[in-house]
Design a protein around this motif. Structure first.
Motif, PDB file in Angstrom:
ATOM      1  N   SER A 136       2.161   3.600  -2.914  1.00  0.00           N
ATOM      2  CA  SER A 136       1.990   5.031  -2.666  1.00  0.00           C
ATOM      3  C   SER A 136       3.171   5.792  -3.254  1.00  0.00           C
ATOM      4  O   SER A 136       4.276   5.746  -2.697  1.00  0.00           O
ATOM      5  N   LEU A 185       1.765  -0.706   0.159  1.00  0.00           N
ATOM      6  CA  LEU A 185       0.806  -0.673   1.262  1.00  0.00           C
ATOM      7  C   LEU A 185       0.016  -1.971   1.283  1.00  0.00           C
ATOM      8  O   LEU A 185      -0.228  -2.580   0.235  1.00  0.00           O
ATOM      9  N   GLU A 215      -4.135  -0.770   4.947  1.00  0.00           N
ATOM     10  CA  GLU A 215      -3.689   0.620   4.978  1.00  0.00           C
ATOM     11  C   GLU A 215      -4.345   1.456   3.891  1.00  0.00           C
ATOM     12  O   GLU A 215      -3.962   2.592   3.666  1.00  0.00           O
ATOM     13  N   SER A 232      -4.169   6.177   0.316  1.00  0.00           N
ATOM     14  CA  SER A 232      -3.457   5.846   1.552  1.00  0.00           C
ATOM     15  C   SER A 232      -4.199   6.446   2.728  1.00  0.00           C
ATOM     16  O   SER A 232      -4.565   7.617   2.714  1.00  0.00           O
ATOM     17  N   LEU A 248      -3.425   6.040  -4.688  1.00  0.00           N
ATOM     18  CA  LEU A 248      -2.445   4.971  -4.872  1.00  0.00           C
ATOM     19  C   LEU A 248      -2.465   4.507  -6.318  1.00  0.00           C
ATOM     20  O   LEU A 248      -3.377   4.811  -7.082  1.00  0.00           O
TER      21      LEU A 248
END
Length: 977
Positions: free
Chosen positions: A199, A206, A210, A439, A446
């Motif tokens: 991210s 992540l 997530e 995210s 992302l």
């Protein structure tokens, strides 16, 4: 014809035993529920249950921790209510059902909130001492835990609210660190540099759990990679064409791959429109199946190009390619080396060009291809920084951003596309809407980014002495899924099995501040592949654990901590302290250790009976707990996994503030009360997505009112009931014994339903019983005896005995679903300062109440009654009669078994008529019939006699007894009282 009441007939209303109850018709739940909550807290219900339950088999539902951030939404209410129904029902079925609520406290959302606060105040987070920053995060979590705790309690959730578990408790942090160090010691921990979901907005890696996928509009480009040796291999001046939806990855390109089994051709442009980037004479290598589509994107119609040659696999294997930016002005030689060109298994001919550009730093398949080829050192780049910008010294593109800090599109794609146009290497461009990773916290897109991270190798041979279910994390997890865990619904097994079977190694590290640090040390100057890269020493681990137990994970950041734990073991100056924090999924995945294993009210064997969360947790908490426990204890930490769906609005749409279709638990409770919200949960099939909205809640409230009326009747009819009235089942009339049979069947159904987490089935079964078997049948029939029979009447005493048995079962069976209402009902009958329905178990129901022959007989009775009732309803509708007691129907029955059954019972009372005749004569043409009940016909006749002024039956003997205007039965009762 019935005679009217004469003016001199006494008023007998005070002699009728009408129901008496203090339970109000209107529940007033929003105002009254807080009183019961206060009462339960005052008398210590939860702790008293634990004391009373000593010696019982424990039942543990382990709470998946909600995040300590923000008010509860309807999904929280659904989740916690399902859990509460499970806990309460298993407690009342004779177990010691413990429930310890918990909270997830570390991680990015809280850190993000504190950063927002800092930014608003013009404060630089990086200038704040890390321990001070972490303490501010801790205070923020503490505040929201207190708020959410009250909101959960208002839903009627029972549990150890005064001592929940928190992932930020010192003991919890010590255990999380200890379990992480087990990975360090068993060899599954390693540092690797590979592409991970990154991210740029949050500046951290992540985990898959997530990540959520949303549609995104992306630039898409068709790019020409020049063939350097085209003349040598007979292709002339030609370009290999690739297609990508991530133009920003072109500067990091290190190769191009093709499919070894596809047909490729050389296509020459022989004419172009003015708006095309192609020129006459250009030659492109393309997969034959995709060539036409590529040319169309380049604005070339079929007459503008021709296929001039086959391109064999042998020819492809000999090609040498240049980067599109090779020799570009200002490129400083960055892209002048030849690109790698090889076959790869992940190339398809379903879309694109048949060639795939490879930037191994930004794609997992490319990374694995070059890893397996032993070429990572040559192809890995570090062009993209943690904020999603290109490194400052990257020629042409330094500082350009893939994403802006707010998550919006940056200027990197445009800069790359413009550069491709300037060097004549762009064949076509466009836009594509596709599913793209975002995210789930910041909602920003992302990227895949190569960065050094810490991983748990899930296929590493652990050799830890816990190999009963496998020797790797993955094998233990898969064995657990199939052999040790029951999945509710079963589809959950397939979902998590496929995820675990194909998942990559677990990315454990996050580049943040608020969390449990990766408590390990690396040797200075050593490479991650060196055997002494990581310090593995149990003495060091034990010192870290002891320090965390005393002061929490903050001590890791204290000056001198490294020297404190390494002193006497190794030279502290030879090692660096890792400052990344653990993925919060590792925190919550570790809860089985510091809750189930370590607490006195945990599970004796450290394994929960139930984990329950939403379907998204197959990739979240269910999986992180499974992997963590497989690594540290050799198996899954649960026996059952129950999954619920998501909550939608009445139209089946996802709730969002922008659409204005959100349902807030607080608003529902304020309007209806928590029990209505709980009843909505019980009435839904929670295994699928559920709908909720104003109209649905109105329907739920109506069901509640009907159920409450049944319970009010029970209470009223039991007014003054004593043990001295009780009648043994063998002495009861058949109707009462039939009700006991139904109760025995229900007892089995209710227990089986609660055991299999089928609350919809439990409630629907009980609701149908209350509205059909009781209100429309049993209560309807027995009102006459209850109101008009004398206190010593066997029928009345039997009915009141059955009502008492019904009361104890219905109120306790429904208590897990409607805890406030059932407390109200219970205390209305048994007022007490310290008693509660929730301190009682489901009553034991004798097996001898089951009587299948009787049930079959009464099925005949009920079916025949239905025809009689329908026939009378016709006469009531056309105003021939006002009430069924004015009738004396003749019932014609063809079936001998049915006729015998009807003759053996007081069928007139059962049909609530004053008189009734049964015959096997064929029914005349004018008889009332029902198409689904052949063989039964009803001929209407008016009852003969006068209306009893006490019971309202119309009988010939009314007026011939001591008391004027009454029948023989009522005269006897009046004499007795």
């Amino acid at each position: 014809m019935a005679a009217d009441k004469s003016a001199d007939t006494p008023d007998y209303r005070d002699t009728v035993f009408l129901p008496q109850t203090d339970l109000p018709m209107r529940a007033g739940l929003p105002a009254r529920e807080p009183e019961w909550l206060a009462r339960w807290e005052r008398i210590g219900i939860y702790d008293r249950l634990r004391e009373r339950s000593k010696g019982r088999a424990p039942f543990i539902l382990h709470d998946g921790p909600p995040y300590a951030n923000g008010h509860l939404h309807i999904g929280h209410a659904l989740n916690k209510t399902i859990k509460d129904i499970i806990v309460r029902s298993h407690q009342m079925m004779g177990r010691d059902a413990r429930y310890v609520p918990g909270w997830d406290c570390h991680g990015l959302p809280i850190e993000w909130k504190i950063e927002e606060k800092y930014r608003a105040a013009g404060k630089d987070k990086d200038a704040v001492d890390v321990v001070e920053f972490r303490q501010e995060c801790r205070r923020f979590a503490d505040e929201w835990i207190d708020i959410q705790r009250q909101e959960f309690k208002r839903l009627g959730i029972t549990g150890k609210w005064d001592d929940p578990y928190l992932t930020m408790d010192y003991h919890a942090e010590a255990v999380i660190a200890a379990d992480f160090m087990k990975l360090l010691m068993n060899g599954s921990l390693y540092q690797g540099s590979k592409p991970v979901m990154w991210s740029p907005v949050e500046k951290t890696a992540l985990a898959e759990a997530e990540v959520e996928y949303h549609d995104k509009d992306s630039d898409t480009i068709w790019v020409r990679f020049p063939v350097v040796n085209g003349e040598e291999v007979g292709l002339g001046k030609a370009d290999v064409v690739i297609w990508t939806t991530t133009p920003w990855t072109i500067p990091s390109n290190k190769g191009v791959v093709y499919g070894a089994d596809y047909s490729y051709g050389l296509y020459e442009v022989i004419g172009t429109p003015e708006e095309s980037w192609a020129k006459v004479g250009d030659r492109f290598l393309l997969a034959d199946k995709l060539a036409e589509g590529v040319m169309t994107k380049g604005r070339l119609t079929p007459e503008m190009y021709r296929r001039v040659a086959d391109v064999s696999a042998e020819t492809l294997s000999s090609l040498k390619l240049a980067h599109p930016f090779a020799g570009i002005n200002g490129g400083e030689g960055e892209w002048d080396e030849l690109r790698d060109f090889r076959a790869a298994p992940f190339v398809t001919d379903e879309e694109g060009t048949g060639f795939v550009h490879c930037a191994p730093s930004h794609g997992m398949e490319e990374y694995e291809l070059y890893r397996d080829a032993g070429m990572l050192q040559q192809v890995i780049t570090y062009n993209v920084m943690d904020d999603g910008s290109f490194r400052a010294d990257l020629p042409l593109f330094g500082g350009k951003r893939i994403l802006k800090p707010n998550g919006k599109e940056g200027d990197a794609n445009k800069a790359v596309i413009d550069a491709l146009v300037s060097v004549g290497k762009l064949l076509a461009r466009g836009k594509i809407k596709h599913s793209y990773p975002h995210s789930w916290r910041s909602k920003a897109p992302l990227i895949y980014r190569n960065t050094p991270q810490w991983f748990a190798a899930i296929d590493h041979d652990l050799n830890d002495g816990m190999g009963e279910y496998g020797n790797t994390i993955r094998s233990r997890a898969l064995t657990s899924i199939d052999k040790l865990v029951k999945w509710w619904p079963q589809s959950g097994r397939n979902r998590i099995h496929s995820m675990v079977e194909s998942r990559p190694d677990w990315v454990l590290s996050r580049q943040r501040a608020w969390g449990v640090p990766l408590t390990c040390f690396v040797k200075k100057g050593a490479r991650p592949t060196d055997p002494d890269f990581l310090l593995r020493d149990q003495r060091v681990n034990d010192r870290i654990i002891a320090a965390f137990q005393k002061g929490g994970a903050d001590v890791w950041y204290n000056d001198g901590f490294k020297a404190q734990v390494l002193d006497g073991v190794v030279n502290p100056d030879d090692y660096e302290q890792v400052m990344d924090v653990l993925d919060v999924w590792f925190d919550s995945g570790s809860t089985h250790a510091f809750v189930l294993r370590d607490r006195a009210d945990g599970a004796p064997d450290g394994i929960a009976d139930v984990y329950l969360e939403g379907t998204d947790q197959h990739r979240g908490w269910f999986q992180s707990s499974l992997l963590q426990a497989s690594a540290t204890r050799g198996r899954a930490p649960y026996r059952n996994v129950v999954t619920h769906g998501f909550t939608l609005d009445e139209k089946g749409m996802k709730m969002s503030k922008s659409l204005g279709n959100t349902i807030v638990p607080e608003a529902v409770i304020k309007q209806y009360g928590a029990d209505i919200l709980r009843l909505w949960v019980a009435q839904t099939d929670y295994t699928a997505d559920q709908r909720i909205g104003p109209e649905i809640l109105k329907g739920t409230a109506d069901s509640y009112r009907r159920l409450r009326n049944t319970l009010r009747f029970l209470l009223g009819a039991l007014d003054g009931f004593t043990d001295g009235e009780k009648v043994e089942p063998a002495q009861m009339p058949e109707l009462e014994r039939w009700v006991l049979h139904r109760l025995a069947r229900l007892d089995h159904q209710v227990r089986a339903g609660y055991d299999s987490f089928d609350f919809q089935g439990v409630f629907q079964t009980l609701f149908q019983f209350c509205t059909v078997d009781l209100s429309s049948l049993y209560f309807d029939i027995r009102k006459d005896s209850l109101y008009c029979d004398g206190p010593g009447s066997l029928t009345r005493r039997s009915a009141r005995t059955v009502l008492d048995l019904l009361f104890h079962r219905l109120v306790t069976w429904l208590a897990p679903i409607l805890p406030f209402t059932m407390e109200d009902v219970w205390l209305s009958r048994f007022p007490s300062e310290d008693d509660s329905v929730h301190l009682h178990d489901f009553p034991v129901t004798p097996a001898e109440w089951l009587d299948e022959p009787l049930a079959r007989k009464w099925e005949h009775v009920r079916r025949a009654r239905r025809v009689v009732t329908a026939a009378l309803e016709v006469k009531r509708s056309d105003k021939t009669i006002g009430a069924s007691l004015e009738a004396a129907p003749v019932v014609h029955v063809e079936d001998a078994d049915m006729l015998a059954a009807l003759k053996s019972v007081p069928f007139a009372d059962i049909c609530i008529v004053s008189d009734l005749s049964l015959t096997d004569d064929p029914a005349p043409n004018e008889a009332f019939r029902m198409s689904d009940m052949p063989g039964v016909g009803v001929v209407f006749e008016l009852a003969d006699g006068s209306k009893c002024q006490r019971c309202w039956k119309i009988l010939p003997d009314v007026g011939t007894h001591q008391h004027p205007g009454v029948c023989a039965r009522c005269d006897g009762v009046l004499n007795a009282i």
